[in-house]
Scaffold this motif. Sequence first.
Motif, short mmCIF file in Angstrom:
data_model
loop_
_atom_site.label_atom_id
_atom_site.label_comp_id
_atom_site.label_asym_id
_atom_site.label_seq_id
_atom_site.Cartn_x
_atom_site.Cartn_y
_atom_site.Cartn_z
N ASP A 145 0.84 -1.20 0.00
CA ASP A 145 0.00 0.00 0.00
C ASP A 145 0.87 1.26 0.00
O ASP A 145 0.63 2.20 -0.76
CB ASP A 145 -0.91 -0.01 1.23
CG ASP A 145 -1.82 1.20 1.31
OD1 ASP A 145 -2.66 1.35 0.41
OD2 ASP A 145 -1.67 2.00 2.24
N HIS B 20 0.96 4.24 -2.77
CA HIS B 20 0.78 5.68 -2.49
C HIS B 20 1.93 6.50 -3.05
O HIS B 20 1.75 7.65 -3.44
CB HIS B 20 0.67 5.94 -0.99
CG HIS B 20 -0.65 5.54 -0.41
ND1 HIS B 20 -1.82 6.18 -0.73
CD2 HIS B 20 -0.99 4.56 0.46
CE1 HIS B 20 -2.82 5.62 -0.07
NE2 HIS B 20 -2.34 4.63 0.65
N HIS C 275 -7.85 -3.67 -0.16
CA HIS C 275 -8.39 -2.82 -1.25
C HIS C 275 -7.27 -2.63 -2.23
O HIS C 275 -6.10 -2.86 -1.90
CB HIS C 275 -8.85 -1.48 -0.69
CG HIS C 275 -7.76 -0.78 0.05
ND1 HIS C 275 -6.61 -0.32 -0.55
CD2 HIS C 275 -7.59 -0.52 1.37
CE1 HIS C 275 -5.81 0.21 0.35
NE2 HIS C 275 -6.37 0.09 1.54
N HIS D 19 -6.29 4.76 -2.82
CA HIS D 19 -7.13 3.55 -2.82
C HIS D 19 -8.26 3.68 -3.83
O HIS D 19 -8.73 4.78 -4.10
CB HIS D 19 -7.75 3.34 -1.44
CG HIS D 19 -6.78 3.46 -0.32
ND1 HIS D 19 -7.12 3.90 0.93
CD2 HIS D 19 -5.45 3.20 -0.26
CE1 HIS D 19 -6.07 3.91 1.71
NE2 HIS D 19 -5.03 3.50 1.02
ZN LIG Z 1 -3.34 3.17 2.03
#
Ligand SMILES: [Zn+2]
Length: 407
Positions: free
Chosen positions: A298, A302, A342, A351
Motif C-alpha cells: 500500500d 501511495h 483494497h 485507494h
Molecule cells: Zn493506504
Amino acid sequence: MKYVILIGDGMSDYPIEELGNKTPLQAAKTPNMDKLVQKGSIGLVRTVPEGFPPGSDVAILSVLGYDPKKYYTGRSPLEAASIGVNLGPHDLALRCNLVTLAERDAKIYMDDFSSDHISTDEAKEIIMDIDKELGENGIRFYPGMSYRHLMVWHGGPDGLETTPPHDISGKEINDYLPKGKGSDKLVQLMNSSQMLLKGHPVNVKREEEGHKPANSIWLWGQGRKPDMPTLKERFGIKGSIISAVDLVKGVGIYGGLNVVNVPGATGYIDTNYKGKAEYALKELEARDFVCVHVEAPDEAGHNGDLKGKIKAIEDFDKEVVGRVVEGLARFKEYRILVMPDHPTPIVKKTHTRDPVPFVFYPNTQNFGAGVYPANEGSGKAFSEADAKASGLFVEEGHRLIERLFER
Ligand SMILES: [Zn+2]
C-alpha cells in the motif's frame, strides 16, 4: 482446525503499460500464492460497499467479518482502541495529524500531510504541549505514532464534515476546512495549534536539520466507538492479529483479538516480514486463528513506486505466505485466506473501491459444506484477471470469514 488470514494491503492494481499491460501482482513472482490458487479457490470479493470511503478502515472490517454498513463509525475510533484510549458513549474521536502547511501569496497550502514523517518522539513532545495548551472543556489530545495522533471530544457533535489531509496534498486548504455543526471549534483548534507550533523547540531543531516543521494539526476521520461483538462471541474463535498499523490493530481489538507486536514491524518496505510469519505460527499454538497484515504494498502504491510495489508483493509472498504455509504443516488441519484489503493502484497513488482477488485454501481437501468450489484449473496464478475469470464473486466481503470459519 487452524484458521489464517494473510492481508497484503493495497496489493491489487490496474494493468500497467510499462509491465506489458500486466498488473504488479501478475508481474511479481508469487509462487506461494499461485500454489494456493492451483489447489484452492480464487475469486473476487467486494470489501468496500457502495457509498463508503475506500480505505483500510472499511476494508479491514469486511475482511475480519464485520459488515461496514453496520459497524463502520469512522477511522479514528479504531485508532483510539489501538493506542489504548477507551471511548465513552458521548466521546467523539478525531484523527489529529501533524502536518506541514506552506504559505504562498497569502494563501495556505497542504505541503505535507505527514510533517516529513516526523518521528514518534518528536511528535509526542508536540502533542503533549498541544494537550497542555489547547486541551480544555472535554477536549484531550493523545500521542500515537509518527504524524498520526488522536483528539477526543467529550460531547462532540454529529454531522461534522472533514477531509483527509493526504487527499489534498499541494492544494489550498481553504475549501477543505471542517464544515458542519461544531466545525468552528475544530478550525479554532487548528488555528491555535499554528500559533503554538510556530517557533516550537522541536520545529526549530527540525528546520536546522533540514526537515519540514510540524506547523499545524489537521483534524479529520471523526467517529464514535463502534458496538462490535467479538469473533469469540460470534464464532467461538480465539485469535490474534499482527500489524504495524493502528487502525488494523483497532479493528482487531474491537473484534476481541490479541494484538501481537513484532519487533521491527514498521509498515514500510523494510518491515520485518519474517518475524511476522514466525510470530503468527507461534500464536497458532495456543489459539485457533491468526490474521497477519502487511502494509508495505500500500505504501509503495501511495508513492507511485512500481518497483517497490513488486518487491513488496514478492517479499510478502516469500516471507509471509511461504513461511506461514510451510509452518502450517505442523498442524493437521488448516484453512487459509490470502487477499489485499483494497487496491492501491500505482497510477492513482490512492485507494480505489474495485473488488479484490482472494484465494481460499483448506488443506483438508474437503471442498464440501461451507467452502467455495475448487477452481479446477481455471485459476493459475494469484491475479486480478484470474480471479475475475474464475467467475466466483462475493458481493459482501464480510461473508468470506463465515466460509473460513466453516459457518
Ligand atoms: Zn493506504
